[in-house]
Scaffold this motif. Structure first.
Motif, PDB file in Angstrom:
ATOM      1  N   GLU A   1      32.197  -2.481  24.019  1.00  0.00           N
ATOM      2  CA  GLU A   1      33.159  -3.288  24.759  1.00  0.00           C
ATOM      3  C   GLU A   1      34.582  -2.759  24.621  1.00  0.00           C
ATOM      4  O   GLU A   1      35.548  -3.488  24.872  1.00  0.00           O
ATOM      5  CB  GLU A   1      33.081  -4.751  24.274  1.00  0.00           C
ATOM      6  N   LEU A   2      34.738  -1.506  24.210  1.00  0.00           N
ATOM      7  CA  LEU A   2      36.067  -0.929  24.088  1.00  0.00           C
ATOM      8  C   LEU A   2      36.768  -0.901  25.442  1.00  0.00           C
ATOM      9  O   LEU A   2      36.138  -0.719  26.484  1.00  0.00           O
ATOM     10  CB  LEU A   2      35.979   0.504  23.554  1.00  0.00           C
ATOM     11  N   THR A   3      38.072  -1.082  25.429  1.00  0.00           N
ATOM     12  CA  THR A   3      38.842  -1.003  26.654  1.00  0.00           C
ATOM     13  C   THR A   3      38.919   0.453  27.112  1.00  0.00           C
ATOM     14  O   THR A   3      38.704   1.386  26.333  1.00  0.00           O
ATOM     15  CB  THR A   3      40.264  -1.525  26.441  1.00  0.00           C
ATOM     16  N   LEU A   4      39.258   0.629  28.363  1.00  0.00           N
ATOM     17  CA  LEU A   4      39.370   1.983  28.912  1.00  0.00           C
ATOM     18  C   LEU A   4      40.437   2.774  28.177  1.00  0.00           C
ATOM     19  O   LEU A   4      40.249   3.967  27.881  1.00  0.00           O
ATOM     20  CB  LEU A   4      39.693   1.917  30.405  1.00  0.00           C
ATOM     21  N   LEU A   5      41.563   2.126  27.858  1.00  0.00           N
ATOM     22  CA  LEU A   5      42.636   2.816  27.156  1.00  0.00           C
ATOM     23  C   LEU A   5      42.170   3.306  25.793  1.00  0.00           C
ATOM     24  O   LEU A   5      42.471   4.430  25.384  1.00  0.00           O
ATOM     25  CB  LEU A   5      43.845   1.887  26.995  1.00  0.00           C
ATOM     26  N   ARG A   6      41.389   2.475  25.077  1.00  0.00           N
ATOM     27  CA  ARG A   6      40.884   2.862  23.766  1.00  0.00           C
ATOM     28  C   ARG A   6      39.928   4.044  23.893  1.00  0.00           C
ATOM     29  O   ARG A   6      39.945   4.970  23.081  1.00  0.00           O
ATOM     30  CB  ARG A   6      40.177   1.666  23.129  1.00  0.00           C
ATOM     31  N   ARG A   7      39.094   4.018  24.930  1.00  0.00           N
ATOM     32  CA  ARG A   7      38.157   5.112  25.124  1.00  0.00           C
ATOM     33  C   ARG A   7      38.884   6.413  25.488  1.00  0.00           C
ATOM     34  O   ARG A   7      38.481   7.501  25.103  1.00  0.00           O
ATOM     35  CB  ARG A   7      37.136   4.769  26.206  1.00  0.00           C
ATOM     36  N   LEU A   8      39.974   6.287  26.244  1.00  0.00           N
ATOM     37  CA  LEU A   8      40.774   7.461  26.568  1.00  0.00           C
ATOM     38  C   LEU A   8      41.377   8.065  25.305  1.00  0.00           C
ATOM     39  O   LEU A   8      41.430   9.294  25.156  1.00  0.00           O
ATOM     40  CB  LEU A   8      41.881   7.092  27.556  1.00  0.00           C
ATOM     41  N   ARG A   9      41.806   7.223  24.407  1.00  0.00           N
ATOM     42  CA  ARG A   9      42.352   7.729  23.142  1.00  0.00           C
ATOM     43  C   ARG A   9      41.266   8.413  22.319  1.00  0.00           C
ATOM     44  O   ARG A   9      41.506   9.453  21.693  1.00  0.00           O
ATOM     45  CB  ARG A   9      42.971   6.578  22.354  1.00  0.00           C
ATOM     46  N   MET A  10      40.066   7.832  22.309  1.00  0.00           N
ATOM     47  CA  MET A  10      38.967   8.448  21.578  1.00  0.00           C
ATOM     48  C   MET A  10      38.585   9.806  22.175  1.00  0.00           C
ATOM     49  O   MET A  10      38.107  10.695  21.465  1.00  0.00           O
ATOM     50  CB  MET A  10      37.742   7.522  21.581  1.00  0.00           C
ATOM     51  N   ALA A  11      38.804   9.964  23.468  1.00  0.00           N
ATOM     52  CA  ALA A  11      38.431  11.207  24.152  1.00  0.00           C
ATOM     53  C   ALA A  11      39.548  12.234  24.126  1.00  0.00           C
ATOM     54  O   ALA A  11      39.403  13.307  24.735  1.00  0.00           O
ATOM     55  CB  ALA A  11      38.055  10.903  25.602  1.00  0.00           C
ATOM     56  N   LEU A  12      40.643  11.950  23.429  1.00  0.00           N
ATOM     57  CA  LEU A  12      41.786  12.866  23.424  1.00  0.00           C
ATOM     58  C   LEU A  12      41.411  14.278  22.964  1.00  0.00           C
ATOM     59  O   LEU A  12      41.858  15.265  23.578  1.00  0.00           O
ATOM     60  CB  LEU A  12      42.905  12.294  22.545  1.00  0.00           C
ATOM     61  N   PRO A  13      40.612  14.456  21.904  1.00  0.00           N
ATOM     62  CA  PRO A  13      40.241  15.831  21.512  1.00  0.00           C
ATOM     63  C   PRO A  13      39.539  16.598  22.625  1.00  0.00           C
ATOM     64  O   PRO A  13      39.786  17.803  22.811  1.00  0.00           O
ATOM     65  CB  PRO A  13      39.317  15.619  20.305  1.00  0.00           C
ATOM     66  N   GLU A  14      38.665  15.921  23.367  1.00  0.00           N
ATOM     67  CA  GLU A  14      37.960  16.589  24.462  1.00  0.00           C
ATOM     68  C   GLU A  14      38.922  16.940  25.598  1.00  0.00           C
ATOM     69  O   GLU A  14      38.801  17.992  26.228  1.00  0.00           O
ATOM     70  CB  GLU A  14      36.824  15.704  24.983  1.00  0.00           C
ATOM     71  N   PHE A  15      39.886  16.053  25.851  1.00  0.00           N
ATOM     72  CA  PHE A  15      40.903  16.369  26.860  1.00  0.00           C
ATOM     73  C   PHE A  15      41.703  17.601  26.434  1.00  0.00           C
ATOM     74  O   PHE A  15      42.045  18.452  27.258  1.00  0.00           O
ATOM     75  CB  PHE A  15      41.839  15.176  27.071  1.00  0.00           C
ATOM     76  N   VAL A  16      42.026  17.681  25.160  1.00  0.00           N
ATOM     77  CA  VAL A  16      42.771  18.836  24.642  1.00  0.00           C
ATOM     78  C   VAL A  16      41.956  20.112  24.822  1.00  0.00           C
ATOM     79  O   VAL A  16      42.476  21.154  25.260  1.00  0.00           O
ATOM     80  CB  VAL A  16      43.140  18.625  23.161  1.00  0.00           C
ATOM     81  N   ALA A  17      40.669  20.047  24.472  1.00  0.00           N
ATOM     82  CA  ALA A  17      39.804  21.224  24.626  1.00  0.00           C
ATOM     83  C   ALA A  17      39.748  21.668  26.081  1.00  0.00           C
ATOM     84  O   ALA A  17      39.849  22.876  26.387  1.00  0.00           O
ATOM     85  CB  ALA A  17      38.400  20.913  24.111  1.00  0.00           C
ATOM     86  N   ALA A  18      39.606  20.714  26.987  1.00  0.00           N
ATOM     87  CA  ALA A  18      39.556  21.043  28.411  1.00  0.00           C
ATOM     88  C   ALA A  18      40.871  21.657  28.870  1.00  0.00           C
ATOM     89  O   ALA A  18      40.891  22.609  29.655  1.00  0.00           O
ATOM     90  CB  ALA A  18      39.238  19.793  29.233  1.00  0.00           C
ATOM     91  N   ALA A  19      41.986  21.124  28.375  1.00  0.00           N
ATOM     92  CA  ALA A  19      43.298  21.641  28.767  1.00  0.00           C
ATOM     93  C   ALA A  19      43.503  23.062  28.272  1.00  0.00           C
ATOM     94  O   ALA A  19      44.059  23.916  28.989  1.00  0.00           O
ATOM     95  CB  ALA A  19      44.396  20.732  28.225  1.00  0.00           C
ATOM     96  N   VAL A  20      43.050  23.350  27.051  1.00  0.00           N
ATOM     97  CA  VAL A  20      43.194  24.700  26.496  1.00  0.00           C
ATOM     98  C   VAL A  20      42.420  25.707  27.349  1.00  0.00           C
ATOM     99  O   VAL A  20      42.939  26.768  27.715  1.00  0.00           O
ATOM    100  CB  VAL A  20      42.704  24.739  25.035  1.00  0.00           C
ATOM    101  N   VAL A  21      41.182  25.373  27.676  1.00  0.00           N
ATOM    102  CA  VAL A  21      40.354  26.290  28.452  1.00  0.00           C
ATOM    103  C   VAL A  21      40.889  26.421  29.883  1.00  0.00           C
ATOM    104  O   VAL A  21      40.921  27.526  30.456  1.00  0.00           O
ATOM    105  CB  VAL A  21      38.891  25.814  28.460  1.00  0.00           C
ATOM    106  N   ALA A  22      41.330  25.293  30.474  1.00  0.00           N
ATOM    107  CA  ALA A  22      41.875  25.348  31.830  1.00  0.00           C
ATOM    108  C   ALA A  22      43.139  26.211  31.881  1.00  0.00           C
ATOM    109  O   ALA A  22      43.339  26.978  32.831  1.00  0.00           O
ATOM    110  CB  ALA A  22      42.183  23.938  32.314  1.00  0.00           C
ATOM    111  N   THR A  23      43.974  26.104  30.858  1.00  0.00           N
ATOM    112  CA  THR A  23      45.182  26.924  30.800  1.00  0.00           C
ATOM    113  C   THR A  23      44.826  28.398  30.690  1.00  0.00           C
ATOM    114  O   THR A  23      45.423  29.254  31.369  1.00  0.00           O
ATOM    115  CB  THR A  23      46.056  26.512  29.605  1.00  0.00           C
TER     116      THR A  23
END
Length: 459
Positions: free
Chosen positions: A262-284
């Motif tokens: 039942e986590l909020t979307l904002l909380r889940r986005l924070r939990m996914a921050l490492p994956e967003f970082v990984a995607a950003a590194v590879v995309a760059t």
């Protein structure tokens, strides 16, 4: 959702049976793809018109240590000679096999290697394997060896997919069937039976899924560095493999722990921050290595005829809408077209492609509609949609950067197929009736597939 564990104990009899099932699925898939793929290659001795000459040239040179070729690289005389002797499945006027003088401008694209401009792990590995195969099979020519080395990549990818889906589905039948369904489908086999980096698509997609799912379930200590390293290496195989960066993001957002359902979307986005970082590194890295150098040189007239043919002076809203409409083609990776027909020697393959597509899309659709929240089943289904869409969007970015207009190749969607297979496998682990249904579908499809297969390879 009761999900399967990814670890085994040799002291447990049930685990020993599962290990045997995983190994059996791997070996059966690998051997089957290798044998039938080799048969397709034997029946199609000519070069494929889908840039195989350029890929063979890059492979040949990489095998001898030339990993980076400049954009104005011409195809070497040895490879040009090979095409004159083997022929090409296209209407093309070129010198005879015994011609004394071969000049690059006598061949397609004036002999320019349109695949040059960046190093590729694919060319290095395939080139080294091809040289080794020539020593083992001295009667082969270089095209035979390069194609077989290429086929190893497809066979290994499908075998890995079979092994992983056995673990996820808890069924050797489902796992083996999924690997074979994917590998023997005409568009996938077309990429595997000729020299083409897209033959590694199944391997790349499966590898990322395995790292993401096992990394999350087993809480691997070095999960994130391993993920970034793997994705970065895959981009060096083929730039559009950068689309796989969306898989860890999708899993981080949707495959959250049950206790936090039942986590909020904002909380889940924070939990996914490492994956967003990984995607950003590879995309760059993708932008720096691929798009920016290409854009920097795009202002100069190209000596390659095809580049000038595709060039557009400016982009208007209608061009953008047309390009965005092409994204749809990436959503059906098994939708074949006439560009595949010369490779397999047929012009109509709907009798095989359609049922294969229906089985895979049915699994994805069921995952999207029926899967519990936070499940591997749901995350895999959405990964299929995400990778297909981003694969097409990457081509759109290239169009805008290079000021060129070209259709999105449907083969780019092959990266998403492993996610569809895992979605089906995860469904099988919680729906016992699905095992029997899937087995029946596999049997029915292969009765059809093998009845058509002789027609494909003999045409």
């Amino acid at each position: 959702m009761a999900e399967d564990k990814l670890t085994f104990s040799l002291s447990n009899s049930g685990d020993r049976r599962r290990i045997f099932g995983v190994l059996a699925a791997f070996l059966i898939s690998f051997a089957t793809i290798l044998v039938l793929g080799g048969e397709v290659q034997q029946r199609q001795p000519e070069f494929s018109p889908i840039d195989e000459l350029q890929h063979v040239d890059s492979t040949y040179k990489a095998g001898y240590g030339r990993l980076f070729l400049p954009t104005d690289e011409r195809i070497t005389a040895e490879v040009l000679r090979l095409q004159t002797c083997r022929g090409i499945r296209a209407e093309l006027v070129m010198p005879s096999c015994d011609a004394l003088d071969l000049r690059p401008e006598q061949f397609q694209e004036l002999g320019y290697n349109t695949a040059a401009g960046r190093p590729s792990i694919y060319y290095a590995v395939t080139g080294v394997l091809a040289r080794g195969l020539l020593k083992v099979f001295p009667d082969w020519d270089y095209l035979d060896a390069a194609r077989m080395a290429n086929l190893f990549g497809l066979a290994f990818g499908c075998a890995l997919l079979s092994a992983f889906t056995v673990i996820v589905s808890r069924s050797a039948i489902i796992g083996t069937g999924l690997g074979l369904i994917v590998g023997l489908s005409p568009p996938v086999m077309a990429m595997g039976s000729m020299v083409n980096p897209d033959s590694w698509s199944i391997l790349a997609g499966t590898l990322v899924l395995w790292i993401v799912i096992s990394g999350k379930q087993l809480a691997l200590k070095y999960y994130l560095p391993l993920l970034i390293l793997t994705l970065s290496l895959l981009v060096l195989v083929k730039p559009n493999f950068a689309a796989l960066t969306v898989i860890p993001v999708v899993f981080a957002l949707l495959r959250y722990p049950k206790r936090a359902a039942e986590l909020t979307l904002l909380r889940r986005l924070r939990m996914a921050l490492p994956e967003f970082v990984a995607a950003a590194v590879v995309a760059t890295a993708y932008l720096v290595v691929t798009v920016l150098p290409a854009k920097a040189g795009s202002s100069e007239p190209s000596p390659i005829p095809m580049n000038n043919y595709l060039a557009i002076s400016e982009t208007n809203p209608w061009d953008l809408m047309s390009a965005l409409g092409a994204v749809i083609s990436g959503l059906n990776p098994f939708l074949t077209d006439l560009s595949i027909a010369p490779v397999l020697g047929v012009t109509q393959m709907a009798s095989i492609v359609t049922p294969i597509s229906l089985v895979l899309f049915a699994g994805v659709g069921a995952g999207l509609l029926m899967a519990p929240r936070g499940s591997v089943w749901l995350a895999s289904a959405w990964s299929f949609v995400a990778v297909s869409t981003v694969s097409a969007l990457i081509v759109l970015v290239g169009q805008l950067a290079l000021h060129q207009s070209f259709p999105v190749p449907t083969r780019y969607g092959l990266l998403a197929i492993p996610a569809a297979a895992v979605a089906i496998a995860a469904m099988g682990s919680v729906r016992n009736w699905f095992v029997a249904t899937f087995a029946a579908l596999v049997i029915a499809m292969y009765l059809l597939a093998f009845s058509e297969f002789n027609f494909i390879v003999a045409s």
